[in-house]
Design an enzyme around this catalytic site. Structure first.
Site, PDB file in Angstrom:
ATOM      1  N   ASP A  78      39.694  85.614  -8.668  1.00 23.47           N
ATOM      2  CA  ASP A  78      40.757  85.265  -7.723  1.00 23.47           C
ATOM      3  C   ASP A  78      40.181  85.138  -6.315  1.00 23.47           C
ATOM      4  OD1 ASP A  78      43.120  85.368  -6.096  1.00 23.47           O
ATOM      5  OD2 ASP A  78      44.150  86.383  -7.748  1.00 23.47           O
TER       6      ASP A  78
ATOM      7  N   THR B  92      47.077  68.880   2.009  1.00 23.50           N
ATOM      8  CA  THR B  92      47.959  67.823   1.527  1.00 23.50           C
ATOM      9  C   THR B  92      48.735  67.173   2.671  1.00 23.50           C
ATOM     10  OG1 THR B  92      50.004  67.507   0.271  1.00 23.50           O
ATOM     11  CG2 THR B  92      49.592  69.709   1.032  1.00 23.50           C
ATOM     12  N   ASP B  93      49.197  65.945   2.435  1.00 28.60           N
ATOM     13  CA  ASP B  93      50.057  65.272   3.422  1.00 28.60           C
ATOM     14  C   ASP B  93      51.458  65.869   3.439  1.00 28.60           C
ATOM     15  OD1 ASP B  93      50.953  64.292   0.955  1.00 28.60           O
ATOM     16  OD2 ASP B  93      50.879  62.181   1.534  1.00 28.60           O
ATOM     17  N   GLU B  94      51.787  66.691   2.425  1.00 31.12           N
ATOM     18  CA  GLU B  94      53.164  67.195   2.326  1.00 31.12           C
ATOM     19  C   GLU B  94      53.499  68.156   3.463  1.00 31.12           C
ATOM     20  OE1 GLU B  94      54.536  68.074  -1.618  1.00 31.12           O
ATOM     21  OE2 GLU B  94      53.041  66.764  -2.526  1.00 31.12           O
TER      22      GLU B  94
ATOM     23  N   TYR C  77      55.912  74.973  -1.717  1.00 30.67           N
ATOM     24  CA  TYR C  77      54.513  74.535  -1.833  1.00 30.67           C
ATOM     25  C   TYR C  77      53.981  74.051  -0.495  1.00 30.67           C
ATOM     26  CZ  TYR C  77      50.668  71.236  -2.597  1.00 30.67           C
ATOM     27  OH  TYR C  77      49.485  70.548  -2.491  1.00 30.67           O
TER      28      TYR C  77
ATOM     29  N   LYS D  40      51.036  75.594   1.986  1.00 27.94           N
ATOM     30  CA  LYS D  40      49.826  74.842   2.378  1.00 27.94           C
ATOM     31  C   LYS D  40      49.761  74.713   3.904  1.00 27.94           C
ATOM     32  CE  LYS D  40      47.066  73.052   0.179  1.00 27.94           C
ATOM     33  NZ  LYS D  40      45.771  73.525  -0.416  1.00 27.94           N
TER      34      LYS D  40
ATOM     35  N   ASN E  86      47.261  62.373  -5.488  1.00 28.77           N
ATOM     36  CA  ASN E  86      46.125  61.914  -6.302  1.00 28.77           C
ATOM     37  C   ASN E  86      46.575  61.631  -7.731  1.00 28.77           C
ATOM     38  OD1 ASN E  86      43.071  63.544  -5.257  1.00 28.77           O
ATOM     39  ND2 ASN E  86      44.813  63.033  -3.983  1.00 28.77           N
TER      40      ASN E  86
ATOM     41  N   PRO F 254      61.263  61.120 -17.369  1.00 29.08           N
ATOM     42  CA  PRO F 254      62.288  61.600 -16.438  1.00 29.08           C
ATOM     43  C   PRO F 254      61.997  61.163 -15.004  1.00 29.08           C
ATOM     44  CG  PRO F 254      60.815  63.398 -17.082  1.00 29.08           C
ATOM     45  CD  PRO F 254      60.307  62.172 -17.766  1.00 29.08           C
TER      46      PRO F 254
ATOM     47  N   ARG G 102      55.569  57.651  -2.544  1.00 31.42           N
ATOM     48  CA  ARG G 102      54.336  58.414  -2.333  1.00 31.42           C
ATOM     49  C   ARG G 102      53.209  57.417  -2.091  1.00 31.42           C
ATOM     50  NH1 ARG G 102      57.787  61.608  -1.925  1.00 31.42           N
ATOM     51  NH2 ARG G 102      58.098  63.583  -3.004  1.00 31.42           N
TER      52      ARG G 102
ATOM     53  N   ASP H  69      68.109  65.174  -9.356  1.00 36.21           N
ATOM     54  CA  ASP H  69      67.033  65.165  -8.370  1.00 36.21           C
ATOM     55  C   ASP H  69      66.448  66.561  -8.149  1.00 36.21           C
ATOM     56  OD1 ASP H  69      65.311  63.991  -6.627  1.00 36.21           O
ATOM     57  OD2 ASP H  69      66.835  63.349  -5.178  1.00 36.21           O
TER      58      ASP H  69
ATOM     59  N   GLY I 211      65.822  69.332  -2.288  1.00 33.98           N
ATOM     60  CA  GLY I 211      65.008  69.130  -1.074  1.00 33.98           C
ATOM     61  C   GLY I 211      63.925  68.075  -1.239  1.00 33.98           C
ATOM     62  N   HIS I 212      64.110  67.156  -2.161  1.00 34.94           N
ATOM     63  CA  HIS I 212      63.083  66.162  -2.515  1.00 34.94           C
ATOM     64  C   HIS I 212      62.689  65.303  -1.307  1.00 34.94           C
ATOM     65  CE1 HIS I 212      61.959  63.013  -5.860  1.00 34.94           C
ATOM     66  NE2 HIS I 212      60.930  63.358  -5.104  1.00 34.94           N
TER      67      HIS I 212
HETATM   68  P1  NAD Z   1      45.425  72.108  -9.715  1.00 37.31           P
HETATM   69  O1  NAD Z   1      46.705  72.883  -9.771  1.00 37.31           O
HETATM   70  O2  NAD Z   1      45.133  71.096 -10.762  1.00 37.31           O
HETATM   71  O3  NAD Z   1      44.186  73.122  -9.717  1.00 37.31           O
HETATM   72  C1  NAD Z   1      44.173  74.313  -8.982  1.00 37.31           C
HETATM   73  C2  NAD Z   1      42.999  75.159  -9.452  1.00 37.31           C
HETATM   74  O4  NAD Z   1      42.977  76.358  -8.651  1.00 37.31           O
HETATM   75  C3  NAD Z   1      43.108  75.598 -10.903  1.00 37.31           C
HETATM   76  O5  NAD Z   1      41.857  75.435 -11.552  1.00 37.31           O
HETATM   77  C4  NAD Z   1      43.484  77.070 -10.818  1.00 37.31           C
HETATM   78  O6  NAD Z   1      43.015  77.829 -11.910  1.00 37.31           O
HETATM   79  C5  NAD Z   1      42.816  77.473  -9.526  1.00 37.31           C
HETATM   80  N1  NAD Z   1      43.470  78.635  -8.893  1.00 37.31           N
HETATM   81  C6  NAD Z   1      44.791  78.828  -8.695  1.00 37.31           C
HETATM   82  N2  NAD Z   1      44.995  80.016  -8.096  1.00 37.31           N
HETATM   83  C7  NAD Z   1      43.769  80.567  -7.898  1.00 37.31           C
HETATM   84  C8  NAD Z   1      43.315  81.789  -7.312  1.00 37.31           C
HETATM   85  N3  NAD Z   1      44.182  82.681  -6.814  1.00 37.31           N
HETATM   86  N4  NAD Z   1      41.975  82.037  -7.270  1.00 37.31           N
HETATM   87  C9  NAD Z   1      41.098  81.141  -7.793  1.00 37.31           C
HETATM   88  N5  NAD Z   1      41.468  79.989  -8.374  1.00 37.31           N
HETATM   89  C10 NAD Z   1      42.791  79.702  -8.424  1.00 37.31           C
HETATM   90  O7  NAD Z   1      45.398  71.476  -8.255  1.00 37.31           O
HETATM   91  P2  NAD Z   1      44.767  70.084  -7.770  1.00 37.31           P
HETATM   92  O8  NAD Z   1      45.767  69.018  -7.979  1.00 37.31           O
HETATM   93  O9  NAD Z   1      43.402  69.957  -8.315  1.00 37.31           O
HETATM   94  O10 NAD Z   1      44.695  70.344  -6.200  1.00 37.31           O
HETATM   95  C11 NAD Z   1      43.530  70.937  -5.612  1.00 37.31           C
HETATM   96  C12 NAD Z   1      43.777  71.102  -4.121  1.00 37.31           C
HETATM   97  O11 NAD Z   1      44.052  69.831  -3.534  1.00 37.31           O
HETATM   98  C13 NAD Z   1      44.971  71.991  -3.794  1.00 37.31           C
HETATM   99  O12 NAD Z   1      44.635  72.789  -2.684  1.00 37.31           O
HETATM  100  C14 NAD Z   1      46.073  71.003  -3.440  1.00 37.31           C
HETATM  101  O13 NAD Z   1      46.983  71.563  -2.499  1.00 37.31           O
HETATM  102  C15 NAD Z   1      45.270  69.888  -2.821  1.00 37.31           C
HETATM  103  N6  NAD Z   1      45.865  68.527  -2.938  1.00 37.31           N
HETATM  104  C16 NAD Z   1      46.301  68.071  -4.156  1.00 37.31           C
HETATM  105  C17 NAD Z   1      46.820  66.793  -4.244  1.00 37.31           C
HETATM  106  C18 NAD Z   1      47.281  66.221  -5.571  1.00 37.31           C
HETATM  107  O14 NAD Z   1      47.860  65.128  -5.594  1.00 37.31           O
HETATM  108  N7  NAD Z   1      47.008  66.861  -6.693  1.00 37.31           N
HETATM  109  C19 NAD Z   1      46.928  65.985  -3.096  1.00 37.31           C
HETATM  110  C20 NAD Z   1      46.476  66.499  -1.867  1.00 37.31           C
HETATM  111  C21 NAD Z   1      45.941  67.773  -1.808  1.00 37.31           C
HETATM  112  P1  TYD Z   2      54.594  65.062  -8.340  1.00 30.93           P
HETATM  113  O1  TYD Z   2      53.586  64.389  -9.214  1.00 30.93           O
HETATM  114  O2  TYD Z   2      55.198  66.357  -8.784  1.00 30.93           O
HETATM  115  O3  TYD Z   2      53.933  65.187  -6.896  1.00 30.93           O
HETATM  116  P2  TYD Z   2      54.613  65.611  -5.470  1.00 30.93           P
HETATM  117  O4  TYD Z   2      55.931  66.222  -5.713  1.00 30.93           O
HETATM  118  O5  TYD Z   2      53.601  66.590  -4.963  1.00 30.93           O
HETATM  119  O6  TYD Z   2      54.690  64.348  -4.674  1.00 30.93           O
HETATM  120  O7  TYD Z   2      55.793  64.042  -8.111  1.00 30.93           O
HETATM  121  C1  TYD Z   2      55.556  62.751  -7.573  1.00 30.93           C
HETATM  122  C2  TYD Z   2      56.900  62.092  -7.386  1.00 30.93           C
HETATM  123  O8  TYD Z   2      57.489  61.877  -8.675  1.00 30.93           O
HETATM  124  C3  TYD Z   2      57.887  62.949  -6.607  1.00 30.93           C
HETATM  125  O9  TYD Z   2      58.689  62.100  -5.788  1.00 30.93           O
HETATM  126  C4  TYD Z   2      58.743  63.585  -7.693  1.00 30.93           C
HETATM  127  C5  TYD Z   2      58.752  62.541  -8.783  1.00 30.93           C
HETATM  128  N1  TYD Z   2      58.848  63.055 -10.172  1.00 30.93           N
HETATM  129  C6  TYD Z   2      59.811  62.508 -11.042  1.00 30.93           C
HETATM  130  O10 TYD Z   2      60.579  61.600 -10.658  1.00 30.93           O
HETATM  131  N2  TYD Z   2      59.876  62.997 -12.322  1.00 30.93           N
HETATM  132  C7  TYD Z   2      59.063  63.998 -12.769  1.00 30.93           C
HETATM  133  O11 TYD Z   2      59.211  64.428 -13.945  1.00 30.93           O
HETATM  134  C8  TYD Z   2      58.079  64.541 -11.873  1.00 30.93           C
HETATM  135  C9  TYD Z   2      57.149  65.631 -12.315  1.00 30.93           C
HETATM  136  C10 TYD Z   2      58.021  64.016 -10.592  1.00 30.93           C
END
Ligand code: NAD
Ligand code: TYD
Length: 353
Positions: A58, A133-135, A159, A163, A189, A214, A223, A289, A292-293
């Site tokens: 961790d 993240t951009d969020e 979330y 962040k 991503n 869904p 996005r 929905d 807070g989407h």
């Molecule tokens: P993910 O959920 O796929 O992976 C997260 C990883 O972190 C997992 O392997 C998990 O086991 C590990 N983890 C979780 N809690 C932990 C802890 N307490 N100690 C050690 N390891 C731990 O996430 P992702 O999509 O690969 O995202 C990676 C990073 O990029 C995150 O910080 C996320 O906020 C950021 N990010 C993601 C996206 C996206 O679209 N996925 C976009 C922008 C930024």
């Molecule tokens: P998601 O992949 O969860 O990423 P984020 O919420 O971080 O942007 O969702 C991407 C978009 O798709 C978001 O507007 C929510 C929507 N979404 C659906 O419409 N149906 C689904 O089942 C999921 C998981 C997401």
């Protein structure tokens, strides 16, 4: 030389490690708790590669982080580990506070102690890259300009709030203690190894098993989608040439409403794996929905292009084609992740919608 990656068994972290080791001989220490989102299968291609060292644990465990840093003496830490799914943060925010905020705080303190003891050259060269993240910027209206690095933070989900808090901690550790940090704020991503709780892999894998696709609300939430390999190349660029203390927005210049994403995937599947029961679009189902989407995210990625010359290599058309093909080619990976915890999650999130 060595780098330490946190969360390297997750979606983006594992893509980063695979890309890194495909072109370099530099060792990667991968600190990952292996939560439901951490999947060691993602790293099977480097299982025999002595340059990848997995440390299961961790980021909030100070003894462990101190020990790993002292033992492996990395020249950089790239911090991916996080709880990353908005819907899960709505059902249970506690883990997000713990990992994203408290865990990042612990990691910063541990890294600060390690970095402050480094000798001159090593100390100057050290970098801490915080992957965010951009969020954190909140939601845009249709006509609003895309997020720049100076946009105010207005996070709306547990979330994004967690962040945002971690971004502020990282910033403060630079301003107060001089820790050499850089932060990236990236858009959504997609690509290989993404856990099928997120929109794109969920739609691909549900379609292939004849399940409903869904769509939350009216499907018009927007996005800015980026192929994961492009995110990884941006992080490598920021690590190599970014200016200490700066933040860089990373995006794909590719804004699309969710319904368009889903239709595009359906059309690709109709071509690559036609379903005798008819076009995949018949499975689209509009559901309640997300609370807070956020309506729209859009990234202005001009700074990273101007300063570091980075632009995405993939268009959405090329990236989504590769991604759908990867899921088609890796049914055993999909099968393994869609068991146990995943089934409980699908029940919790979708049965009431
Ligand atoms: P993910 O959920 O796929 O992976 C997260 C990883 O972190 C997992 O392997 C998990 O086991 C590990 N983890 C979780 N809690 C932990 C802890 N307490 N100690 C050690 N390891 C731990 O996430 P992702 O999509 O690969 O995202 C990676 C990073 O990029 C995150 O910080 C996320 O906020 C950021 N990010 C993601 C996206 C996206 O679209 N996925 C976009 C922008 C930024
Ligand atoms: P998601 O992949 O969860 O990423 P984020 O919420 O971080 O942007 O969702 C991407 C978009 O798709 C978001 O507007 C929510 C929507 N979404 C659906 O419409 N149906 C689904 O089942 C999921 C998981 C997401």
């Amino acid at each position: 030389m060595t780098i330490l990656v946190t969360g390297g068994a997750g979606f983006i972290g594992s893509n980063f490690i695979l890309d890194w080791l495909s072109s370099r001989d530099e060792r990667v220490i991968n600190l990952d708790k292996l939560t439901y989102a951490g999947n060691i299968d993602n790293l099977r291609d480097v299982a025999q590669n002595g340059l990848h060292v997995l440390a299961q644990g961790d980021i909030g465990d100070r003894k462990l982080t101190d020990w790993l840093l002292a033992l492996h003496r990395p020249r950089a830490v790239i911090h991916f580990a996080a709880e990353s799914h908005v819907d899960r943060s709505i059902h249970g925010p506690g883990d997000f506070i713990q990992t994203n905020i408290v865990g990042t705080y612990n990691l910063l303190e541990s890294v600060r102690a390690y970095w402050s003891e480094l000798a001159g050259g090593e100390k100057n060269a050290f970098r801490f890259i915080h992957v965010s993240t951009d969020e954190v910027y909140g939601s845009l209206g249709d006509e609003d300009p895309a997020f720049t690095e100076s946009k105010t933070y207005e996070p709306n989900s547990p979330y994004s709030a967690s962040k945002a808090a971690s971004d502020h901690l990282v910033r403060a550790w630079h301003h107060t203690y001089g820790l050499p940090v850089l932060t990236t704020n990236c858009s959504n991503n997609y690509g290989p190894y993404q856990f099928p709780e997120k929109l794109i892999p969920l739609v691909i894998t549900n379609a292939l098993s004849g399940k409903a696709l869904p769509i939350y609300g009216d499907g018009m939430n927007v996005r800015d989608w980026l192929y994961v390999g492009d995110h990884c190349s941006a992080i490598r660029e920021v690590l190599a040439n970014g200016r200490i203390g700066e933040t860089y927005n990373i995006g794909g210049w590719n804004e699309m409403p969710n319904i368009e994403i889903v239709r595009t995937i359906c059309r690709i599947l109709d071509r690559l794996r036609p379903d005798p029961d008819g076009p995949y679009e018949r499975l689209i189902s509009f559901v309640t929905d997300r609370p807070g989407h956020d309506r729209r995210y859009a990234i202005d990625a001009r700074k990273v292009e101007r300063e570091l010359g980075w632009r995405p290599a993939e268009t959405f058309a090329t990236g989504i084609e590769k991604t759908v093909s990867w899921y088609l080619d890796n049914p055993e990976w999909v099968e393994r992740v869609r068991t146990g915890d995943y089934r409980e999650w699908v029940d919790r999130n979708y049965s009431q919608r």
